[in-house]
Each structure stands twice: as C-alpha cells, then as structure tokens.
Design a protein around this motif. Sequence first.
Motif, PDB file in Angstrom:
ATOM      1  N   PRO A 198       9.382  13.680   5.112  1.00 25.68           N
ATOM      2  CA  PRO A 198       8.365  13.373   6.128  1.00 25.68           C
ATOM      3  C   PRO A 198       6.940  13.637   5.650  1.00 25.68           C
ATOM      4  O   PRO A 198       6.041  12.823   5.898  1.00 25.68           O
ATOM      5  N   ASP A 199       6.713  14.744   4.948  1.00 24.24           N
ATOM      6  CA  ASP A 199       5.367  15.050   4.452  1.00 24.24           C
ATOM      7  C   ASP A 199       4.909  14.009   3.431  1.00 24.24           C
ATOM      8  O   ASP A 199       3.753  13.594   3.428  1.00 24.24           O
ATOM      9  N   THR A 200       5.822  13.581   2.581  1.00 22.30           N
ATOM     10  CA  THR A 200       5.504  12.576   1.567  1.00 22.30           C
ATOM     11  C   THR A 200       5.140  11.250   2.220  1.00 22.30           C
ATOM     12  O   THR A 200       4.149  10.612   1.860  1.00 22.30           O
ATOM     13  N   VAL A 201       5.937  10.835   3.200  1.00 21.74           N
ATOM     14  CA  VAL A 201       5.679   9.572   3.899  1.00 21.74           C
ATOM     15  C   VAL A 201       4.390   9.658   4.706  1.00 21.74           C
ATOM     16  O   VAL A 201       3.575   8.723   4.697  1.00 21.74           O
ATOM     17  N   ASN A 202       4.180  10.760   5.394  1.00 19.21           N
ATOM     18  CA  ASN A 202       2.951  10.923   6.180  1.00 19.21           C
ATOM     19  C   ASN A 202       1.706  10.866   5.299  1.00 19.21           C
ATOM     20  O   ASN A 202       0.700  10.265   5.677  1.00 19.21           O
ATOM     21  N   ALA A 203       1.773  11.481   4.140  1.00 16.24           N
ATOM     22  CA  ALA A 203       0.632  11.447   3.218  1.00 16.24           C
ATOM     23  C   ALA A 203       0.372  10.020   2.737  1.00 16.24           C
ATOM     24  O   ALA A 203      -0.783   9.588   2.652  1.00 16.24           O
ATOM     25  N   ALA A 204       1.430   9.286   2.453  1.00 17.42           N
ATOM     26  CA  ALA A 204       1.276   7.901   1.986  1.00 17.42           C
ATOM     27  C   ALA A 204       0.740   6.998   3.086  1.00 17.42           C
ATOM     28  O   ALA A 204      -0.120   6.150   2.835  1.00 17.42           O
ATOM     29  N   THR A 205       1.216   7.176   4.312  1.00 19.13           N
ATOM     30  CA  THR A 205       0.751   6.317   5.410  1.00 19.13           C
ATOM     31  C   THR A 205      -0.681   6.661   5.815  1.00 19.13           C
ATOM     32  O   THR A 205      -1.422   5.786   6.242  1.00 19.13           O
ATOM     33  N   ALA A 206      -1.083   7.905   5.647  1.00 24.38           N
ATOM     34  CA  ALA A 206      -2.444   8.304   6.009  1.00 24.38           C
ATOM     35  C   ALA A 206      -3.489   7.607   5.141  1.00 24.38           C
ATOM     36  O   ALA A 206      -4.626   7.432   5.565  1.00 24.38           O
ATOM     37  N   MET A 207      -3.110   7.187   3.955  1.00 28.08           N
ATOM     38  CA  MET A 207      -4.047   6.524   3.041  1.00 28.08           C
ATOM     39  C   MET A 207      -4.128   5.018   3.260  1.00 28.08           C
ATOM     40  O   MET A 207      -4.915   4.342   2.604  1.00 28.08           O
ATOM     41  N   ILE A 208      -3.320   4.483   4.180  1.00 29.30           N
ATOM     42  CA  ILE A 208      -3.291   3.037   4.398  1.00 29.30           C
ATOM     43  C   ILE A 208      -4.489   2.597   5.228  1.00 29.30           C
ATOM     44  O   ILE A 208      -4.771   3.160   6.283  1.00 29.30           O
ATOM     45  N   SER A 209      -5.149   1.577   4.734  1.00 28.15           N
ATOM     46  CA  SER A 209      -6.270   0.976   5.447  1.00 28.15           C
ATOM     47  C   SER A 209      -5.760  -0.319   6.081  1.00 28.15           C
ATOM     48  O   SER A 209      -5.592  -1.328   5.409  1.00 28.15           O
ATOM     49  N   SER A 210      -5.491  -0.250   7.387  1.00 23.57           N
ATOM     50  CA  SER A 210      -4.908  -1.406   8.068  1.00 23.57           C
ATOM     51  C   SER A 210      -5.073  -1.244   9.567  1.00 23.57           C
ATOM     52  O   SER A 210      -5.202  -0.135  10.076  1.00 23.57           O
ATOM     53  N   GLU A 211      -5.045  -2.369  10.273  1.00 23.98           N
ATOM     54  CA  GLU A 211      -5.061  -2.310  11.731  1.00 23.98           C
ATOM     55  C   GLU A 211      -3.654  -2.154  12.306  1.00 23.98           C
ATOM     56  O   GLU A 211      -3.477  -2.060  13.509  1.00 23.98           O
ATOM     57  N   ALA A 212      -2.670  -2.077  11.448  1.00 23.57           N
ATOM     58  CA  ALA A 212      -1.294  -1.855  11.889  1.00 23.57           C
ATOM     59  C   ALA A 212      -1.136  -0.414  12.362  1.00 23.57           C
ATOM     60  O   ALA A 212      -1.638   0.514  11.742  1.00 23.57           O
ATOM     61  N   GLN A 213      -0.434  -0.258  13.470  1.00 18.93           N
ATOM     62  CA  GLN A 213      -0.097   1.075  13.966  1.00 18.93           C
ATOM     63  C   GLN A 213       1.307   1.395  13.479  1.00 18.93           C
ATOM     64  O   GLN A 213       2.237   0.616  13.713  1.00 18.93           O
ATOM     65  N   GLN A 245       0.821  -1.206   0.000  1.00 14.76           N
ATOM     66  CA  GLN A 245       0.000   0.000   0.000  1.00 14.76           C
ATOM     67  C   GLN A 245       0.860   1.265   0.000  1.00 14.76           C
ATOM     68  O   GLN A 245       0.552   2.240  -0.703  1.00 14.76           O
ATOM     69  N   LEU A 246       1.940   1.245   0.797  1.00 10.96           N
ATOM     70  CA  LEU A 246       2.848   2.401   0.816  1.00 10.96           C
ATOM     71  C   LEU A 246       3.396   2.672  -0.577  1.00 10.96           C
ATOM     72  O   LEU A 246       3.407   3.811  -1.044  1.00 10.96           O
TER      73      LEU A 246
END
Length: 100
Positions: free
Chosen positions: A61-76, A29-30
Amino acid sequence: LIKITNYQELCQSKSVQEASDLVQDVAVQLSANLTVVHECTRISADSIVIILPMLDFFEAPDTVNAATAMISSEAQLSSKVTTYPDNGQTALELLQALAD
C-alpha cells in the motif's frame, strides 16, 4: 488494483476515447513511478492491476500510494491490495478478492 473512480464523468465531459487515453496514461505514469519490480496492466475500461511480486501486504500500500501521489492527472484514483497466499492461491482468486 487502481480504479479510476470518475471514469464515467470523464467519458461524459470529454469523450470515451479521451477518457480511455487518460486511463492508459495513468498506467504508464504508475509504471514509471514504481521503483520496485512490478507488472502494470490495464484490465478493464477503468481499472489497472499492479503486480508487485517482491512486496508483502504491509509494503504494497505505501509503495502504491507513493506512486499514485506523483501522478499528474484529472483522474480520481482509488486502490485496493490483495496478497498471495492470504487472499488467494491463483491469479483469478486474487482478482476475485479485489472485487469483494
């Protein structure tokens, strides 16, 4: 570096295989969510490294944060950024800086 902070809990509540599959799914997903040149690789049971060769310390950091915000998962997820040459000259030095 993206770390799945609840990996041990996922292993206990599901199974090690299901938790491992979930980490792999997060990596996929990332990679799909990143809109810049990148390499996404799983480096341990609970960690994924993303190499962003065209971004600097301020953009990453902004690029990674944007990519992780779109992840649908129960992973923290937690993330940490190191940059060349600020944090190291070699891949090993950059990975060691992530561990610090």
